[in-house]
Design a protein around this motif. Structure first.
Motif, short mmCIF file in Angstrom:
data_model
loop_
_atom_site.label_atom_id
_atom_site.label_comp_id
_atom_site.label_asym_id
_atom_site.label_seq_id
_atom_site.Cartn_x
_atom_site.Cartn_y
_atom_site.Cartn_z
N GLN A 246 8.90 8.11 -3.91
CA GLN A 246 9.68 8.55 -2.76
C GLN A 246 9.55 7.61 -1.56
OE1 GLN A 246 8.84 12.66 -1.75
NE2 GLN A 246 9.04 13.34 -3.87
N VAL A 247 8.64 6.66 -1.63
CA VAL A 247 8.38 5.76 -0.50
C VAL A 247 8.94 4.37 -0.79
CG1 VAL A 247 6.61 4.67 0.91
CG2 VAL A 247 6.33 7.05 0.18
N GLU A 248 9.81 3.90 0.08
CA GLU A 248 10.42 2.58 -0.06
C GLU A 248 9.42 1.48 0.28
OE1 GLU A 248 13.14 -0.27 -0.82
OE2 GLU A 248 13.72 1.84 -0.87
N GLN A 249 8.67 1.68 1.36
CA GLN A 249 7.70 0.70 1.85
C GLN A 249 6.89 1.36 2.95
OE1 GLN A 249 9.43 -2.40 4.48
NE2 GLN A 249 11.35 -1.26 4.31
N ILE A 250 5.77 0.75 3.31
CA ILE A 250 5.04 1.22 4.48
C ILE A 250 4.81 0.05 5.42
CG2 ILE A 250 3.88 3.10 3.26
CD1 ILE A 250 1.29 1.41 3.37
N LEU A 251 4.78 0.37 6.70
CA LEU A 251 4.52 -0.62 7.73
C LEU A 251 3.48 -0.03 8.68
CD1 LEU A 251 7.18 -2.85 9.38
CD2 LEU A 251 5.32 -1.92 10.73
N THR A 252 2.32 -0.66 8.75
CA THR A 252 1.24 -0.14 9.60
C THR A 252 1.09 -1.01 10.85
OG1 THR A 252 -0.50 -1.42 8.47
CG2 THR A 252 0.04 0.75 7.56
N ILE A 253 0.78 -0.36 11.96
CA ILE A 253 0.66 -1.04 13.25
C ILE A 253 -0.76 -0.81 13.80
CG2 ILE A 253 1.57 -1.21 15.59
CD1 ILE A 253 4.17 0.07 14.49
N GLY A 254 -1.61 -1.81 13.71
CA GLY A 254 -2.99 -1.68 14.18
C GLY A 254 -3.73 -0.54 13.50
N SER A 255 -3.48 -0.36 12.21
CA SER A 255 -4.06 0.78 11.48
C SER A 255 -5.25 0.36 10.62
CB SER A 255 -3.00 1.40 10.56
OG SER A 255 -1.90 1.86 11.30
N PRO A 256 -6.36 1.08 10.69
CA PRO A 256 -7.48 0.82 9.79
C PRO A 256 -7.14 1.40 8.42
CG PRO A 256 -7.98 2.71 11.19
CD PRO A 256 -6.64 2.18 11.63
N ILE A 257 -6.86 0.54 7.44
CA ILE A 257 -6.34 1.03 6.16
C ILE A 257 -7.25 0.71 4.97
CG2 ILE A 257 -3.92 1.09 6.84
CD1 ILE A 257 -3.62 -1.71 5.60
N TRP A 258 -8.46 0.24 5.22
CA TRP A 258 -9.43 0.09 4.14
C TRP A 258 -10.82 0.02 4.77
CZ3 TRP A 258 -12.76 -4.16 3.53
CH2 TRP A 258 -12.49 -5.26 4.35
N GLY A 259 -11.85 0.37 4.00
CA GLY A 259 -13.23 0.31 4.48
C GLY A 259 -13.51 1.19 5.68
N VAL A 260 -12.73 2.26 5.84
CA VAL A 260 -12.84 3.07 7.06
C VAL A 260 -14.16 3.84 7.15
CG1 VAL A 260 -11.73 4.93 8.37
CG2 VAL A 260 -10.33 3.25 7.20
N MET A 261 -14.74 4.21 6.03
CA MET A 261 -16.01 4.95 6.07
C MET A 261 -17.13 4.14 6.72
SD MET A 261 -15.91 8.08 5.11
CE MET A 261 -17.62 8.45 4.76
N ASP A 262 -17.00 2.81 6.68
CA ASP A 262 -18.04 1.95 7.26
C ASP A 262 -17.56 1.24 8.53
OD1 ASP A 262 -20.06 2.18 5.04
OD2 ASP A 262 -18.37 1.38 3.91
N MET A 263 -16.41 1.67 9.04
CA MET A 263 -15.83 1.00 10.19
C MET A 263 -16.63 1.27 11.46
SD MET A 263 -11.89 1.22 11.56
CE MET A 263 -12.03 2.91 12.17
N LYS A 264 -16.83 0.22 12.24
CA LYS A 264 -17.53 0.34 13.52
C LYS A 264 -16.50 0.28 14.63
CE LYS A 264 -21.45 -2.12 11.49
NZ LYS A 264 -20.79 -2.33 10.18
N THR A 265 -16.42 1.34 15.41
CA THR A 265 -15.38 1.42 16.44
C THR A 265 -15.89 2.14 17.67
OG1 THR A 265 -13.24 2.43 16.97
CG2 THR A 265 -14.52 3.47 15.24
N PRO A 266 -15.42 1.74 18.85
CA PRO A 266 -15.81 2.45 20.08
C PRO A 266 -15.06 3.78 20.25
CG PRO A 266 -14.33 0.64 20.60
CD PRO A 266 -14.65 0.53 19.13
N VAL A 267 -14.15 4.08 19.31
CA VAL A 267 -13.43 5.35 19.39
C VAL A 267 -14.35 6.44 18.83
CG1 VAL A 267 -11.31 6.56 18.81
CG2 VAL A 267 -11.31 4.07 18.99
N TYR A 268 -15.23 6.95 19.67
CA TYR A 268 -16.29 7.84 19.20
C TYR A 268 -15.78 9.14 18.60
CZ TYR A 268 -19.36 4.63 21.66
OH TYR A 268 -20.01 3.49 22.07
N GLY A 269 -14.66 9.66 19.13
CA GLY A 269 -14.12 10.89 18.56
C GLY A 269 -13.71 10.71 17.12
#
Length: 393
Positions: A246-269
């Motif tokens: 059902q999906v033609e394509q995806i386009l991500t904009i500044g999106s963390p799309i892999w390795g997120v469980m180990d991602m280090k980010t200042p976005v504490y929430g």
């Protein structure tokens, strides 16, 4: 390719040795490896590296493995290592197919060790530097200036009524994607909001998103393109992995799309959501769906000056398939929804992928001044003293 030549040189030797380890002649092992890289964007360069191998090195395969891992560590975390993993897996599978797998225990152990070490290397992506975090304040300028810039943005692309679903960022609602939607709508795309309020990046949105995707698909009787900004890209990738029909394509904009469980980010929430003890088990199931690469075209827009999300988490493995593109833009993370470059890339890539066309970068020669890739090429031309006009040919 130049900066990774040392990696592909040692990796080619490792891959060929994996073949000769299992009884293939050097000639047949080289032929097998060449077959596995036939869709690689650097296939000609890698083929040259394979052709110059004249020694059977299977007795030194442990040393070759160590050297390959060491080079990966020195080059640093990179999503494209998943392509190298796939090549080794395909070689092992081709060799052992139809045989007792017990006989190929050592071969499989070599492949598994490589994958394990790559996983550890890719967990070492640091969080954005403090300077980038401070520079996120420029998003105020980006959002305020878009009102003046918007009328000047070229509108050459024709959307022809193609359906596009837009998903807002973490803590954002549909107003966050208003300029992207407005621009795509002005080009003739049929745009759809996500209509689920503020995006808190929680798994309970998925059933309702699936229903919305199905409704749009049924309404148009054709596949739907999905555009997701930041946390919205997470859902775009999950939808593509679950519903490639059902999906033609995806386009991500500044999106963390892999390795997120180990991602280090200042976005504490967001970090608390990913690592909260009470939600840990559900998070792992939810985020595990991000790791596979969807079987649809993928375009990732990112900025290396992102102050909230490490940019390496925002790009996909563009050596894995030809229809995976990573495009760098100038700007902040928070201002990407009001970034003229983002609007241009989004429209150009949606159109190019739908039509099955290739684009070198985006837009006209003048538009390319907005992209870091233009200036990288320009610097090379300047150093070589060639006319800068050659950059945009």
């Amino acid at each position: 390719m130049e900066e990774n030549q040392i990696l592909y040189r040692i990796f080619s030797r490792l891959a060929v040795a994996l073949g000769t380890l299992n009884g293939l002649s050097l000639k047949d092992a080289k032929k097998l490896v060449s077959k596995q890289i036939k869709k690689h964007p650097f296939k000609e360069e890698i083929k040259t590296l394979i052709d110059v191998i004249i020694t059977d090195e299977h007795e030194n395969i442990e040393q070759l493995l160590d050297e390959t891992i060491l080079v990966c560590e020195e080059l640093g975390s990179n999503r494209n290592y998943i392509t190298l993993e796939a090549i080794l897996e395909q070689i092992a599978t081709s060799i052992s197919k139809g045989h007792d797998q017990e006989e190929y225990k050592y071969t499989n152990a070599i492949v598994e060790r490589f994958k394990k070490e790559i996983t550890l290397i890719n967990k070492k992506i640091p969080q954005p530097p403090v300077f980038n975090m401070v520079m996120e304040t420029r998003s105020l300028l980006e959002w305020s200036s878009i009102y003046c810039i918007y009328p000047l943005i070229p509108k050459r692309i024709k959307g022809n009524g193609k359906p596009v679903l837009l998903i807002p960022p973490y803590l954002g609602d549909d107003s966050s994607t208003s300029f992207v939607r407005k621009y795509l709508k002005s080009l003739g795309f049929s745009t759809y909001k996500w209509d689920l309020g503020f995006n808190m990046v929680k798994a309970h949105y998925i059933p309702r998103l699936e229903e919305k995707l199905h409704d749009i698909y049924q309404e148009h009787n054709e596949k739907v393109s999905i555009v997701g900004w930041s946390g919205g890209g997470i859902f775009a990738k999950i939808m593509a992995n679950r519903h490639p029909d059902q999906v033609e394509q995806i386009l991500t904009i500044g999106s963390p799309i892999w390795g997120v469980m180990d991602m280090k980010t200042p976005v504490y929430g967001l970090m608390e959501f990913f690592r909260g003890k009470s939600l840990k088990e559900r998070n792992e199931r939810f985020l595990a769906e991000l790791e596979p690469i969807p079987k649809v075209p993928v375009t990732c827009i990112y900025t290396k000056t992102d102050g909230l999300v490490p940019w390496k988490h925002c790009i996909e493995a563009n050596t894995f398939r030809k229809d995976i593109k990573n495009i760098e833009v100038f700007g902040s993370h928070s201002g990407m929804g009001a970034n003229a470059s983002v609007l241009l890339v989004t429209a150009n890539m949606l159109s190019a992928n739908i039509q099955g066309k290739k684009i070198r970068d985006v837009g006209s020669n003048i538009e390319r001044y907005l992209y870091p890739n233009f200036w990288k090429k320009a610097r090379k031309v300047f150093k070589s003293k060639k006319p800068i006009a050659q950059v945009v040919k």
